[in-house]
Design a protein around this motif. Sequence first.
Motif, mmCIF file in Angstrom:
data_model
loop_
_atom_site.group_PDB
_atom_site.id
_atom_site.type_symbol
_atom_site.label_atom_id
_atom_site.label_comp_id
_atom_site.label_asym_id
_atom_site.label_seq_id
_atom_site.Cartn_x
_atom_site.Cartn_y
_atom_site.Cartn_z
ATOM 1 N N PHE A 169 -28.837 -71.057 8.020
ATOM 2 C CA PHE A 169 -28.125 -71.332 9.263
ATOM 3 C C PHE A 169 -28.006 -72.833 9.531
ATOM 4 N N ASN A 170 -28.953 -73.592 9.043
ATOM 5 C CA ASN A 170 -28.871 -75.048 9.156
ATOM 6 C C ASN A 170 -27.609 -75.556 8.459
ATOM 7 N N VAL A 171 -27.395 -75.087 7.232
ATOM 8 C CA VAL A 171 -26.210 -75.481 6.469
ATOM 9 C C VAL A 171 -24.934 -74.990 7.150
ATOM 10 N N VAL A 172 -24.955 -73.740 7.601
ATOM 11 C CA VAL A 172 -23.777 -73.166 8.259
ATOM 12 C C VAL A 172 -23.403 -73.973 9.506
ATOM 13 N N GLY A 173 -24.413 -74.343 10.297
ATOM 14 C CA GLY A 173 -24.145 -75.123 11.504
ATOM 15 C C GLY A 173 -23.566 -76.487 11.191
ATOM 16 N N ILE A 174 -24.101 -77.136 10.160
ATOM 17 C CA ILE A 174 -23.576 -78.446 9.756
ATOM 18 C C ILE A 174 -22.120 -78.335 9.341
ATOM 19 N N GLU A 175 -21.847 -77.351 8.508
ATOM 20 C CA GLU A 175 -20.493 -77.218 7.971
ATOM 21 C C GLU A 175 -19.478 -76.847 9.053
ATOM 22 N N LYS A 176 -19.869 -75.960 9.940
ATOM 23 C CA LYS A 176 -18.921 -75.571 10.994
ATOM 24 C C LYS A 176 -18.617 -76.750 11.903
ATOM 25 N N ALA A 177 -19.627 -77.573 12.179
ATOM 26 C CA ALA A 177 -19.401 -78.758 13.011
ATOM 27 C C ALA A 177 -18.487 -79.755 12.296
ATOM 28 N N LEU A 178 -18.699 -79.952 10.990
ATOM 29 C CA LEU A 178 -17.852 -80.876 10.234
ATOM 30 C C LEU A 178 -16.408 -80.366 10.169
ATOM 31 N N ILE A 179 -16.255 -79.053 10.019
ATOM 32 C CA ILE A 179 -14.906 -78.465 10.011
ATOM 33 C C ILE A 179 -14.177 -78.756 11.320
ATOM 34 N N GLU A 180 -14.950 -78.768 12.416
ATOM 35 C CA GLU A 180 -14.359 -79.028 13.732
ATOM 36 C C GLU A 180 -14.183 -80.518 14.002
ATOM 37 N N GLY A 181 -14.518 -81.359 13.033
ATOM 38 C CA GLY A 181 -14.230 -82.780 13.139
ATOM 39 C C GLY A 181 -15.287 -83.627 13.821
ATOM 40 N N THR A 182 -16.516 -83.136 13.917
ATOM 41 C CA THR A 182 -17.574 -83.933 14.539
ATOM 42 C C THR A 182 -18.082 -84.997 13.562
ATOM 43 N N THR A 183 -18.846 -85.926 14.081
ATOM 44 C CA THR A 183 -19.520 -86.897 13.226
ATOM 45 C C THR A 183 -20.699 -86.220 12.530
ATOM 46 N N MET A 184 -21.231 -86.876 11.509
ATOM 47 C CA MET A 184 -22.320 -86.284 10.746
ATOM 48 C C MET A 184 -23.577 -86.090 11.595
ATOM 49 N N ILE A 185 -23.881 -87.034 12.493
ATOM 50 C CA ILE A 185 -25.089 -86.897 13.310
ATOM 51 C C ILE A 185 -24.972 -85.705 14.253
ATOM 52 N N VAL A 186 -23.773 -85.458 14.775
ATOM 53 C CA VAL A 186 -23.555 -84.273 15.601
ATOM 54 C C VAL A 186 -23.673 -83.016 14.749
ATOM 55 N N ALA A 187 -23.153 -83.062 13.535
ATOM 56 C CA ALA A 187 -23.224 -81.915 12.638
ATOM 57 C C ALA A 187 -24.675 -81.563 12.301
ATOM 58 N N ILE A 188 -25.495 -82.574 12.049
ATOM 59 C CA ILE A 188 -26.912 -82.323 11.762
ATOM 60 C C ILE A 188 -27.591 -81.681 12.965
ATOM 61 N N THR A 189 -27.253 -82.166 14.158
ATOM 62 C CA THR A 189 -27.821 -81.584 15.378
ATOM 63 C C THR A 189 -27.366 -80.143 15.554
ATOM 64 N N MET A 190 -26.103 -79.855 15.253
ATOM 65 C CA MET A 190 -25.598 -78.486 15.334
ATOM 66 C C MET A 190 -26.274 -77.595 14.297
ATOM 67 N N GLY A 191 -26.585 -78.165 13.132
ATOM 68 C CA GLY A 191 -27.312 -77.403 12.132
ATOM 69 C C GLY A 191 -28.686 -77.000 12.625
ATOM 70 N N MET A 192 -29.391 -77.933 13.245
ATOM 71 C CA MET A 192 -30.710 -77.629 13.795
ATOM 72 C C MET A 192 -30.604 -76.600 14.914
ATOM 73 N N THR A 193 -29.599 -76.739 15.765
ATOM 74 C CA THR A 193 -29.402 -75.784 16.860
ATOM 75 C C THR A 193 -29.191 -74.376 16.315
ATOM 76 N N THR A 194 -28.323 -74.265 15.301
ATOM 77 C CA THR A 194 -28.034 -72.966 14.712
ATOM 78 C C THR A 194 -29.262 -72.380 14.033
ATOM 79 N N GLY A 195 -30.028 -73.242 13.345
ATOM 80 C CA GLY A 195 -31.174 -72.766 12.579
ATOM 81 C C GLY A 195 -32.392 -72.415 13.407
#
Length: 208
Positions: free
Chosen positions: A103-129
Motif C-alpha cells: 500500500f505504501n507503493v500504491v499510495g506513492i504511485e497514485k499521488a504521482l499520477i495525480e501530479g503531486t510532488t515526490m514529498i507529497v507522494a511519499i506522505t500519501m504512501g505512508m498514509t495509505t500504508g
Amino acid sequence: MTADYFHFLNIIGVAFFAISGTLLGHDKDIGGFGVVVVGTVTALGGGTLRDVLLNQPVFWIAQPDYLYATYAAIFVAVIFIRYMPDVSNYYMLLVDAIGMAIFNVVGIEKALIEGTTMIVAITMGMTTGIFGGLMRDVICREVPLVMRDELYSTACFCGGLAYAALFLLGVPYLWCIFGSLFITVFLRLGALHWGWQPNIFRKRTIRK
C-alpha cells in the motif's frame, strides 16, 4: 501495462490487510460479523483516506472488485483460523508488513499520477500504508503499531525514500516497486525479529 500493475498491487494489498484485520479480530475474540468489519476497515481505510485527500473517487466505490478481494481474503482467513486454531500473532504481523509495503507503493504511485510532488507522494504512501492498520488496532483496543517504539512508520518512510531515489535515478518502473517493497518489508521484519528500534529521543551518554 502500468495500470495493470497498479491494479494488481492494489488487489494484493487489500487482500493482505483484510487478512491481517481478520487475524487480529480473532486474536481479540471478536466474533461473528465483527471480524468482517475489522477486516474490511483494515483493507479499505488507508486507501479511502488517500483518495479523499487527493480529491479522487474512492477506489473501492469506483471499482467494486476491491470489495470482492476484501471479502474473499476474509473468508480465506476465517477458514485458515478454523483449521489452525492455534494461530500465532506473528502471522498477523507478517501479513501486515507485506500489506503495508504494498500500500505504501500504491499510495506513492497514485499521488504521482495525480501530479503531486515526490514529498507529497511519499506522505500519501505512508498514509495509505498505515491508516488502515491504525483503525484496526483502535477498533481492537490495541496500542496502534504505528505508536509503538519499533520500526513501523519508519520502515514505511524508508521504503518511500527508496522508491523516490530509484525513480529519480531513472531506474525501470518495476525495480522502483521491488526496491521499495524490499526495504519496507526488510526493515519491518527486522524490527520484529531482532527488535530494531529508532530511538530518536535517546539521550547521548556523556563520558566523564
